[in-house]
Design a protein around this motif. Structure first.
Motif, PDB file in Angstrom:
ATOM      1  N   THR A 187     -62.716  -6.293 -23.223  1.00 35.93           N
ATOM      2  CA  THR A 187     -62.973  -5.432 -24.384  1.00 35.93           C
ATOM      3  C   THR A 187     -64.288  -5.814 -25.059  1.00 35.93           C
ATOM      4  N   MET A 188     -64.562  -7.117 -25.128  1.00 35.96           N
ATOM      5  CA  MET A 188     -65.811  -7.572 -25.744  1.00 35.96           C
ATOM      6  C   MET A 188     -67.036  -7.133 -24.936  1.00 35.96           C
ATOM      7  N   LEU A 189     -66.856  -6.866 -23.649  1.00 40.81           N
ATOM      8  CA  LEU A 189     -67.969  -6.464 -22.793  1.00 40.81           C
ATOM      9  C   LEU A 189     -68.203  -4.955 -22.792  1.00 40.81           C
ATOM     10  N   ILE A 190     -67.341  -4.196 -23.466  1.00 40.39           N
ATOM     11  CA  ILE A 190     -67.433  -2.734 -23.408  1.00 40.39           C
ATOM     12  C   ILE A 190     -68.815  -2.201 -23.826  1.00 40.39           C
ATOM     13  N   PRO A 191     -69.459  -2.710 -24.879  1.00 44.61           N
ATOM     14  CA  PRO A 191     -70.799  -2.177 -25.213  1.00 44.61           C
ATOM     15  C   PRO A 191     -71.787  -2.297 -24.058  1.00 44.61           C
ATOM     16  N   GLU A 192     -71.758  -3.412 -23.326  1.00 40.51           N
ATOM     17  CA  GLU A 192     -72.656  -3.572 -22.185  1.00 40.51           C
ATOM     18  C   GLU A 192     -72.307  -2.602 -21.056  1.00 40.51           C
ATOM     19  N   LEU A 193     -71.019  -2.401 -20.830  1.00 40.39           N
ATOM     20  CA  LEU A 193     -70.604  -1.459 -19.792  1.00 40.39           C
ATOM     21  C   LEU A 193     -71.044  -0.039 -20.149  1.00 40.39           C
ATOM     22  N   ILE A 194     -70.963   0.303 -21.432  1.00 40.28           N
ATOM     23  CA  ILE A 194     -71.380   1.636 -21.874  1.00 40.28           C
ATOM     24  C   ILE A 194     -72.866   1.855 -21.581  1.00 40.28           C
ATOM     25  N   ASP A 195     -73.678   0.816 -21.760  1.00 43.43           N
ATOM     26  CA  ASP A 195     -75.113   0.946 -21.454  1.00 43.43           C
ATOM     27  C   ASP A 195     -75.316   1.483 -20.038  1.00 43.43           C
ATOM     28  N   GLU A 196     -74.587   0.910 -19.082  1.00 39.95           N
ATOM     29  CA  GLU A 196     -74.766   1.301 -17.684  1.00 39.95           C
ATOM     30  C   GLU A 196     -74.187   2.685 -17.411  1.00 39.95           C
ATOM     31  N   ILE A 197     -73.059   2.997 -18.031  1.00 41.00           N
ATOM     32  CA  ILE A 197     -72.438   4.302 -17.815  1.00 41.00           C
ATOM     33  C   ILE A 197     -73.276   5.418 -18.430  1.00 41.00           C
ATOM     34  N   MET A 198     -73.997   5.133 -19.515  1.00 41.02           N
ATOM     35  CA  MET A 198     -74.878   6.145 -20.093  1.00 41.02           C
ATOM     36  C   MET A 198     -76.039   6.477 -19.164  1.00 41.02           C
ATOM     37  N   VAL A 199     -76.508   5.491 -18.401  1.00 43.15           N
ATOM     38  CA  VAL A 199     -77.529   5.776 -17.383  1.00 43.15           C
ATOM     39  C   VAL A 199     -76.956   6.735 -16.346  1.00 43.15           C
ATOM     40  N   PHE A 200     -75.722   6.469 -15.906  1.00 39.13           N
ATOM     41  CA  PHE A 200     -75.033   7.346 -14.954  1.00 39.13           C
ATOM     42  C   PHE A 200     -74.922   8.763 -15.513  1.00 39.13           C
ATOM     43  N   LYS A 201     -74.522   8.878 -16.781  1.00 39.19           N
ATOM     44  CA  LYS A 201     -74.373  10.187 -17.409  1.00 39.19           C
ATOM     45  C   LYS A 201     -75.715  10.918 -17.507  1.00 39.19           C
ATOM     46  N   ASP A 202     -76.760  10.195 -17.859  1.00 39.29           N
ATOM     47  CA  ASP A 202     -78.076  10.822 -17.961  1.00 39.29           C
ATOM     48  C   ASP A 202     -78.557  11.331 -16.604  1.00 39.29           C
ATOM     49  N   LEU A 203     -78.265  10.585 -15.552  1.00 42.50           N
ATOM     50  CA  LEU A 203     -78.655  11.019 -14.212  1.00 42.50           C
ATOM     51  C   LEU A 203     -77.867  12.252 -13.779  1.00 42.50           C
ATOM     52  N   LEU A 204     -76.585  12.324 -14.167  1.00 40.06           N
ATOM     53  CA  LEU A 204     -75.819  13.545 -13.894  1.00 40.06           C
ATOM     54  C   LEU A 204     -76.458  14.742 -14.596  1.00 40.06           C
ATOM     55  N   GLY A 205     -76.937  14.509 -15.830  1.00 43.78           N
ATOM     56  CA  GLY A 205     -77.595  15.581 -16.567  1.00 43.78           C
ATOM     57  C   GLY A 205     -78.821  16.112 -15.834  1.00 43.78           C
ATOM     58  N   LEU A 237     -66.721   9.300 -21.227  1.00 46.39           N
ATOM     59  CA  LEU A 237     -68.107   9.631 -21.550  1.00 46.39           C
ATOM     60  C   LEU A 237     -68.682  10.774 -20.719  1.00 46.39           C
ATOM     61  N   VAL A 238     -68.010  11.137 -19.628  1.00 52.14           N
ATOM     62  CA  VAL A 238     -68.576  12.145 -18.723  1.00 52.14           C
ATOM     63  C   VAL A 238     -67.785  13.451 -18.731  1.00 52.14           C
ATOM     64  N   CYS A 239     -66.468  13.374 -18.797  1.00 50.72           N
ATOM     65  CA  CYS A 239     -65.645  14.550 -18.495  1.00 50.72           C
ATOM     66  C   CYS A 239     -65.772  15.683 -19.504  1.00 50.72           C
ATOM     67  N   ARG A 240     -66.198  15.396 -20.735  1.00 53.70           N
ATOM     68  CA  ARG A 240     -66.358  16.483 -21.707  1.00 53.70           C
ATOM     69  C   ARG A 240     -67.720  17.141 -21.627  1.00 53.70           C
ATOM     70  N   GLU A 241     -68.664  16.518 -20.963  1.00 50.98           N
ATOM     71  CA  GLU A 241     -70.018  17.084 -20.914  1.00 50.98           C
ATOM     72  C   GLU A 241     -70.340  17.776 -19.601  1.00 50.98           C
ATOM     73  N   PHE A 242     -69.568  17.449 -18.531  1.00 50.74           N
ATOM     74  CA  PHE A 242     -69.915  17.982 -17.220  1.00 50.74           C
ATOM     75  C   PHE A 242     -68.680  18.449 -16.463  1.00 50.74           C
ATOM     76  N   ASP A 243     -68.857  19.491 -15.668  1.00 52.65           N
ATOM     77  CA  ASP A 243     -67.943  19.832 -14.587  1.00 52.65           C
ATOM     78  C   ASP A 243     -68.533  19.261 -13.303  1.00 52.65           C
ATOM     79  N   ILE A 244     -67.711  18.585 -12.526  1.00 48.53           N
ATOM     80  CA  ILE A 244     -68.138  18.024 -11.244  1.00 48.53           C
ATOM     81  C   ILE A 244     -67.217  18.584 -10.175  1.00 48.53           C
ATOM     82  N   VAL A 278     -73.070  19.730 -10.091  1.00 57.08           N
ATOM     83  CA  VAL A 278     -72.706  19.465 -11.488  1.00 57.08           C
ATOM     84  C   VAL A 278     -73.257  20.561 -12.378  1.00 57.08           C
ATOM     85  N   ARG A 279     -72.493  20.896 -13.402  1.00 54.09           N
ATOM     86  CA  ARG A 279     -73.029  21.782 -14.443  1.00 54.09           C
ATOM     87  C   ARG A 279     -72.699  21.183 -15.810  1.00 54.09           C
TER      88      ARG A 279
END
Length: 484
Positions: free
Chosen positions: A96-114, A429-436, A479-480
């Motif tokens: 749980t304490m590592l969640i902010p760091e994990l979010i950093d990496e997942i946001m990169v993934f989300k931006d690339l999907l965009g 972080l992904v499922c509300r912004e994109f259909d895959i 993706v849309r």
């Protein structure tokens, strides 16, 4: 194994249901008789009630990567020592304490999907989702382990660390096959590749380990950041009276780090793909998932990441999302345990006098069958995240021994908490912004019309490949964006 069960009436026509145990001899491809266990309560007998040693095929498989210094292929005191030193790193509290760091990496993934989405809410070009999820999970596991940013997701060539690990996995996957039939453990010409890969892995990982060990204030250095590595080093110092770890301890730490990189990226990346596949096939479940995310994280999707960074405990409130991940792992368990049978150990079926001998066998726990058993799971072939919310006593409440994607007992997967949190964060972080969605027509056009269009049970997407069930062709998708 699942094929054998699905077709058991062809070879044992008088059975009304598949047998709880099946002995299968495929010598010389596999050295021992395979004892496949299709009943969760029986699996518990050799993993929980009594934890049998890992089968030697596990050591053979992992030896090129870890030299069998890791906690998984080891047995006895070596396994217990390193398991105890790394266990606190993977506790729910620390993850749980590592969640902010994990979010950093997942946001990169989300931006690339965009960037892969089409304009104005249109579908974008086809791409292989597994390539993206594999790079994501590499970044996540290295961030959680050492607080290092690999930036694999934006590295088109692939880092030396990833290239070496993928090459080593290919060597590990040759445990079975022609070399086994010929009695050759490893081909001689593979020795150079193995050495080169391990040197690259050691170079990538050792610097960080040595930097901490050689710090003039070692105790302060390991307590500065609660990474998986730092906590393990801290426990090592506590158990050795504060002495600097010797070379064998350093080698064991590196071996376990390599194990985490292998297991942490290979299984989780595929599970994320299968989760999106199941949500695509069950749009009502996707709608419920989005409703829960709106309720817990607010309807402004752009604020979800910052909200979870500030209040990581909110992830615990996503009970339906948790059910989605657990159902994905029920349909697609990606790993299993194999134990060494013993002369004095027999498996038994509740309510029967039948005893199954284990001596000379490789006992396989088979979650791909156990987790879809209609006699244990109501509506077993339906994707129902609700079953994970059902109260005890409800017919839908899961059987405690029948969900086994991470194995169970004292030798279960040490990284399961990290994997669950990572996959839930991706969903949140992904499922509300994109259909895959799968995009096989676009993929076929890209590959050429002459490429075979294989199916399994009528599906173009099915599990195949080395080590775990990878999605066929890397799961071609488009993706849309839902919110332009």
């Amino acid at each position: 194994m699942k094929w054998l069960v699905d077709n058991c009436n062809q070879w044992i026509p008088d059975l009304k249901r598949p047998p709880p145990v099946l002995y299968l001899d495929i010598w010389p491809v596999f050295p021992d008789v395979m004892m496949m266990v299709f009943d969760g309560s029986m699996s518990a007998q050799f993993t929980q009630a009594r934890s049998l040693p890992k089968h030697h095929i596990t050591r053979t498989f992992l030896e090129p990567l870890t030299d069998n210094l890791d906690m998984t292929s080891a047995d006895g005191s070596q396994s217990k020592v390193w398991r105890s030193r790394f266990n606190p790193s993977f506790s729910p509290r620390n993850i749980t304490m590592l969640i902010p760091e994990l979010i950093d990496e997942i946001m990169v993934f989300k931006d690339l999907l965009g960037k892969m989405a089409g304009p104005s809410g249109q579908w974008g070009d086809v791409f292989q989702l597994e390539e993206r999820t594999t790079s994501l999970t590499f970044d996540v596991i290295l961030r959680a382990t050492m607080d290092e940013r690999l930036h694999e997701q934006i590295n088109a060539q692939g880092s030396p660390l990833k290239q070496a690990l993928i090459s080593q996995i290919r060597l590990m996957s040759k445990v079975l096959g022609v070399n086994r039939i010929l009695g050759i453990k490893r081909w001689p010409w593979e020795a150079w590749t193995r050495q080169r890969n391990n040197e690259a892995l050691r170079k990538a990982l050792l610097g960080r380990v040595e930097a901490i060990i050689k710090s003039p204030h070692l105790a302060d250095a390991v307590s500065e950041k609660k990474t998986i590595l730092n906590i393990a080093l801290s426990r090592t110092l506590a158990e050795t009276g504060g002495e600097t770890p010797d070379q064998r301890s350093v080698d064991a730490i590196l071996a376990n780090l390599k194990l985490f990189l292998f297991a942490g990226h290979d299984t989780t990346s595929s599970t994320i793909c299968w989760m999106f596949k199941l949500l695509q096939d069950n749009p009502n479940c996707l709608a419920k998932l989005r409703e829960e995310l709106n309720s817990v994280l607010g309807e402004d999707v752009t604020q979800a990441a910052s909200l979870l960074r500030d209040s990581p405990q909110l992830l615990n409130n996503l009970v339906y999302t948790n059910g989605v991940v657990k159902e994905a792992l029920r349909f697609y368990p990606l790993a299993s345990t194999v134990r060494q049978g013993e002369r004095d150990f027999f498996l038994a079926v509740s309510g029967s006098d039948m005893r199954y001998p284990t001596e000379g066998t490789a006992i396989h726990d088979v979650p791909s069958v156990i987790q879809l058993d209609e006699h244990v799971w109501p509506r077993a072939n339906e994707f129902l995240p609700e079953r994970w919310i059902a109260a005890q006593g409800d017919p839908m409440h899961p059987n405690k021994d029948a969900w086994r994607p991470f194995s169970m007992g004292p030798r279960n997967c040490i990284g399961q908490e990290l994997a669950m949190v990572e996959i839930k964060l991706v969903a949140a972080l992904v499922c509300r912004e994109f259909d895959i969605q799968e995009a096989w027509d676009k993929w076929d056009m890209k590959q050429g019309s002459m490429k075979p269009k294989e199916t399994v049970d009528g599906q173009r997407l099915y599990g195949c490949g080395q080590t775990v069930q990878h999605p066929k062709d890397g799961m071609p998708v488009h993706v849309r964006r839902l919110y332009a």
